[in-house]
Motif scaffolding. Structure first.
Motif, PDB file in Angstrom:
ATOM      1  N   TYR A  69     -17.925 -21.800  15.413  1.00 22.72           N
ATOM      2  CA  TYR A  69     -17.196 -21.216  14.288  1.00 22.72           C
ATOM      3  C   TYR A  69     -17.501 -19.739  14.115  1.00 22.72           C
ATOM      4  O   TYR A  69     -16.601 -18.920  13.964  1.00 22.72           O
ATOM      5  N   ALA A  70     -18.776 -19.388  14.131  1.00 18.74           N
ATOM      6  CA  ALA A  70     -19.160 -18.000  13.888  1.00 18.74           C
ATOM      7  C   ALA A  70     -18.589 -17.065  14.953  1.00 18.74           C
ATOM      8  O   ALA A  70     -18.139 -15.963  14.650  1.00 18.74           O
ATOM      9  N   GLU A  71     -18.570 -17.505  16.211  1.00 20.38           N
ATOM     10  CA  GLU A  71     -18.022 -16.666  17.274  1.00 20.38           C
ATOM     11  C   GLU A  71     -16.513 -16.500  17.119  1.00 20.38           C
ATOM     12  O   GLU A  71     -15.974 -15.408  17.260  1.00 20.38           O
ATOM     13  N   GLY A  72     -15.817 -17.594  16.847  1.00 22.26           N
ATOM     14  CA  GLY A  72     -14.366 -17.528  16.696  1.00 22.26           C
ATOM     15  C   GLY A  72     -13.943 -16.669  15.527  1.00 22.26           C
ATOM     16  O   GLY A  72     -13.075 -15.803  15.648  1.00 22.26           O
ATOM     17  N   SER A  73     -14.571 -16.871  14.385  1.00 17.94           N
ATOM     18  CA  SER A  73     -14.219 -16.076  13.218  1.00 17.94           C
ATOM     19  C   SER A  73     -14.662 -14.629  13.392  1.00 17.94           C
ATOM     20  O   SER A  73     -13.964 -13.712  12.977  1.00 17.94           O
ATOM     21  N   GLY A  74     -15.812 -14.423  14.013  1.00 19.84           N
ATOM     22  CA  GLY A  74     -16.271 -13.055  14.258  1.00 19.84           C
ATOM     23  C   GLY A  74     -15.305 -12.285  15.129  1.00 19.84           C
ATOM     24  O   GLY A  74     -14.987 -11.128  14.855  1.00 19.84           O
ATOM     25  N   LEU A  75     -14.794 -12.932  16.180  1.00 19.41           N
ATOM     26  CA  LEU A  75     -13.801 -12.299  17.040  1.00 19.41           C
ATOM     27  C   LEU A  75     -12.555 -11.950  16.237  1.00 19.41           C
ATOM     28  O   LEU A  75     -12.003 -10.851  16.357  1.00 19.41           O
ATOM     29  N   GLY A  76     -12.111 -12.864  15.387  1.00 16.90           N
ATOM     30  CA  GLY A  76     -10.931 -12.613  14.554  1.00 16.90           C
ATOM     31  C   GLY A  76     -11.111 -11.441  13.620  1.00 16.90           C
ATOM     32  O   GLY A  76     -10.213 -10.604  13.472  1.00 16.90           O
ATOM     33  N   TRP A  77     -12.291 -11.333  13.000  1.00 17.40           N
ATOM     34  CA  TRP A  77     -12.523 -10.210  12.081  1.00 17.40           C
ATOM     35  C   TRP A  77     -12.601  -8.887  12.833  1.00 17.40           C
ATOM     36  O   TRP A  77     -12.129  -7.855  12.347  1.00 17.40           O
ATOM     37  N   TRP A  78     -13.200  -8.879  14.022  1.00 15.93           N
ATOM     38  CA  TRP A  78     -13.258  -7.640  14.818  1.00 15.93           C
ATOM     39  C   TRP A  78     -11.861  -7.214  15.246  1.00 15.93           C
ATOM     40  O   TRP A  78     -11.532  -6.011  15.240  1.00 15.93           O
ATOM     41  N   LEU A  79     -11.024  -8.161  15.640  1.00 12.89           N
ATOM     42  CA  LEU A  79      -9.649  -7.826  16.016  1.00 12.89           C
ATOM     43  C   LEU A  79      -8.867  -7.297  14.815  1.00 12.89           C
ATOM     44  O   LEU A  79      -8.058  -6.373  14.938  1.00 12.89           O
ATOM     45  N   MET A  80      -9.108  -7.875  13.639  1.00 16.23           N
ATOM     46  CA  MET A  80      -8.442  -7.378  12.432  1.00 16.23           C
ATOM     47  C   MET A  80      -8.882  -5.950  12.138  1.00 16.23           C
ATOM     48  O   MET A  80      -8.067  -5.092  11.783  1.00 16.23           O
ATOM     49  N   LEU A  81     -10.165  -5.686  12.288  1.00 23.76           N
ATOM     50  CA  LEU A  81     -10.671  -4.328  12.062  1.00 23.76           C
ATOM     51  C   LEU A  81     -10.009  -3.343  13.016  1.00 23.76           C
ATOM     52  O   LEU A  81      -9.601  -2.249  12.614  1.00 23.76           O
ATOM     53  N   ALA A  82      -9.865  -3.724  14.276  1.00 25.49           N
ATOM     54  CA  ALA A  82      -9.201  -2.863  15.255  1.00 25.49           C
ATOM     55  C   ALA A  82      -7.726  -2.668  14.900  1.00 25.49           C
ATOM     56  O   ALA A  82      -7.169  -1.580  15.121  1.00 25.49           O
ATOM     57  N   ALA A  83      -7.088  -3.687  14.347  1.00 24.29           N
ATOM     58  CA  ALA A  83      -5.666  -3.592  13.990  1.00 24.29           C
ATOM     59  C   ALA A  83      -5.434  -2.667  12.803  1.00 24.29           C
ATOM     60  O   ALA A  83      -4.330  -2.141  12.636  1.00 24.29           O
ATOM     61  N   LEU A  84      -6.454  -2.431  11.992  1.00 26.46           N
ATOM     62  CA  LEU A  84      -6.269  -1.586  10.817  1.00 26.46           C
ATOM     63  C   LEU A  84      -5.937  -0.141  11.183  1.00 26.46           C
ATOM     64  O   LEU A  84      -5.263   0.550  10.429  1.00 26.46           O
ATOM     65  N   VAL A  85      -6.382   0.327  12.343  1.00 24.00           N
ATOM     66  CA  VAL A  85      -6.090   1.709  12.740  1.00 24.00           C
ATOM     67  C   VAL A  85      -4.580   1.917  12.918  1.00 24.00           C
ATOM     68  O   VAL A  85      -4.000   2.783  12.251  1.00 24.00           O
ATOM     69  N   PRO A  86      -3.897   1.150  13.777  1.00 26.91           N
ATOM     70  CA  PRO A  86      -2.452   1.368  13.886  1.00 26.91           C
ATOM     71  C   PRO A  86      -1.681   0.972  12.627  1.00 26.91           C
ATOM     72  O   PRO A  86      -0.668   1.588  12.305  1.00 26.91           O
ATOM     73  N   VAL A  87      -2.170  -0.030  11.890  1.00 23.94           N
ATOM     74  CA  VAL A  87      -1.498  -0.420  10.654  1.00 23.94           C
ATOM     75  C   VAL A  87      -1.543   0.731   9.651  1.00 23.94           C
ATOM     76  O   VAL A  87      -0.520   1.082   9.036  1.00 23.94           O
ATOM     77  N   MET A  88      -2.705   1.339   9.496  1.00 28.77           N
ATOM     78  CA  MET A  88      -2.818   2.470   8.573  1.00 28.77           C
ATOM     79  C   MET A  88      -1.965   3.646   9.049  1.00 28.77           C
ATOM     80  O   MET A  88      -1.380   4.361   8.242  1.00 28.77           O
ATOM     81  N   TRP A  89      -1.884   3.875  10.356  1.00 27.48           N
ATOM     82  CA  TRP A  89      -1.039   4.936  10.907  1.00 27.48           C
ATOM     83  C   TRP A  89       0.419   4.711  10.482  1.00 27.48           C
ATOM     84  O   TRP A  89       1.094   5.630  10.027  1.00 27.48           O
ATOM     85  N   LEU A  90       0.886   3.480  10.638  1.00 24.68           N
ATOM     86  CA  LEU A  90       2.265   3.163  10.277  1.00 24.68           C
ATOM     87  C   LEU A  90       2.512   3.347   8.779  1.00 24.68           C
ATOM     88  O   LEU A  90       3.551   3.869   8.369  1.00 24.68           O
ATOM     89  N   LEU A  91       1.552   2.923   7.959  1.00 28.61           N
ATOM     90  CA  LEU A  91       1.718   3.010   6.514  1.00 28.61           C
ATOM     91  C   LEU A  91       1.643   4.448   6.016  1.00 28.61           C
ATOM     92  O   LEU A  91       2.473   4.894   5.222  1.00 28.61           O
ATOM     93  N   VAL A  92       0.650   5.191   6.487  1.00 26.35           N
ATOM     94  CA  VAL A  92       0.452   6.560   6.011  1.00 26.35           C
ATOM     95  C   VAL A  92       1.579   7.478   6.475  1.00 26.35           C
ATOM     96  O   VAL A  92       2.031   8.338   5.725  1.00 26.35           O
ATOM     97  N   ARG A  93       2.047   7.285   7.693  1.00 31.23           N
ATOM     98  CA  ARG A  93       3.123   8.122   8.233  1.00 31.23           C
ATOM     99  C   ARG A  93       4.502   7.721   7.719  1.00 31.23           C
ATOM    100  O   ARG A  93       5.482   8.404   7.996  1.00 31.23           O
ATOM    101  N   GLY A  94       4.590   6.614   7.014  1.00 32.77           N
ATOM    102  CA  GLY A  94       5.883   6.162   6.500  1.00 32.77           C
ATOM    103  C   GLY A  94       6.837   5.724   7.587  1.00 32.77           C
ATOM    104  O   GLY A  94       8.049   5.916   7.477  1.00 32.77           O
ATOM    105  N   LEU A  95       6.312   5.127   8.653  1.00 36.62           N
ATOM    106  CA  LEU A  95       7.134   4.741   9.793  1.00 36.62           C
ATOM    107  C   LEU A  95       7.716   3.341   9.672  1.00 36.62           C
ATOM    108  O   LEU A  95       8.410   2.884  10.576  1.00 36.62           O
ATOM    109  N   LEU A  96       7.422   2.666   8.583  1.00 34.17           N
ATOM    110  CA  LEU A  96       8.008   1.345   8.330  1.00 34.17           C
ATOM    111  C   LEU A  96       8.946   1.453   7.132  1.00 34.17           C
ATOM    112  O   LEU A  96       8.718   2.262   6.237  1.00 34.17           O
ATOM    113  N   PRO A  97       9.987   0.642   7.090  1.00 34.82           N
ATOM    114  CA  PRO A  97      10.838   0.629   5.903  1.00 34.82           C
ATOM    115  C   PRO A  97      10.024   0.213   4.681  1.00 34.82           C
ATOM    116  O   PRO A  97       9.037  -0.512   4.801  1.00 34.82           O
TER     117      PRO A  97
END
Length: 175
Positions: A69-97
């Motif tokens: 469990y700890a490995e699976g959830s840990g991997l998921g949280w690390w991937l979410m953390l990595a996803a925040l960079v492009p997500v924030m780019w899209l939100l801050v730049r106003g590139l999404l409707p």
């Protein structure tokens, strides 16, 4: 996408959000299934045992390719953390409707570990535990899969993406 300048962020965010969601759901299946499969079993002895914090680091036989469990959830949280960079780019730049930007922001916020554990999961299941409410990472995983869809689905119409240079700002043509 309003312009090609944000395609890298979409191509990065969608797989990271989706992989994060899958890892979190599989990690939570490892911990909570079958002891806490139904809402009516949350107070059973088997489910109460899974709610103990010692399960977070205990070595249980893995049920998935993720490990325990700890490995699976840990991997998921690390991937979410990595996803925040492009997500924030899209939100801050106003590139999404605007509608998708709001949906993405709400889904990612609700999926954050502390928010999911303390607010989102107890609200959705109408249950809170003295120790650890069942399925919070699984709920986060489903929200992240929905966020991946919000980013990755093509536009439904032209009005979903506002013009970057309105017609009123264009020079008048000679008649």
């Amino acid at each position: 996408m309003a312009a090609s300048r944000g395609r890298w962020a979409v191509w990065t965010a969608v797989p990271l959000l989706a992989a994060s969601g899958v890892a979190l759901v599989l990690g939570d299946l490892e911990r909570w299934w079958p002891a806490c499969a139904l809402r009516t079993r949350y107070d059973s002895a088997a489910c109460i045992a899974r709610q103990d914090d010692s399960y977070d680091t205990a070595a249980y036989p893995p049920l998935t390719w993720l490990g325990d469990y700890a490995e699976g959830s840990g991997l998921g949280w690390w991937l979410m953390l990595a996803a925040l960079v492009p997500v924030m780019w899209l939100l801050v730049r106003g590139l999404l409707p605007p509608g998708r930007a709001w949906a993405l922001g709400v889904l990612v916020f609700a999926a954050l570990p502390a928010i999911s554990h303390l607010m989102t999961t107890p609200f959705l299941f109408l249950y809170t535990s003295h120790d650890y409410t069942p399925w919070p990472a699984g709920v986060s995983g489903v929200l992240l899969l929905l966020a991946a869809l919000a980013v990755g689905l093509p536009a439904r119409s032209k009005r979903e993406f506002p013009e970057t240079s309105p017609a009123s700002h264009r020079p008048a043509q000679a008649a």
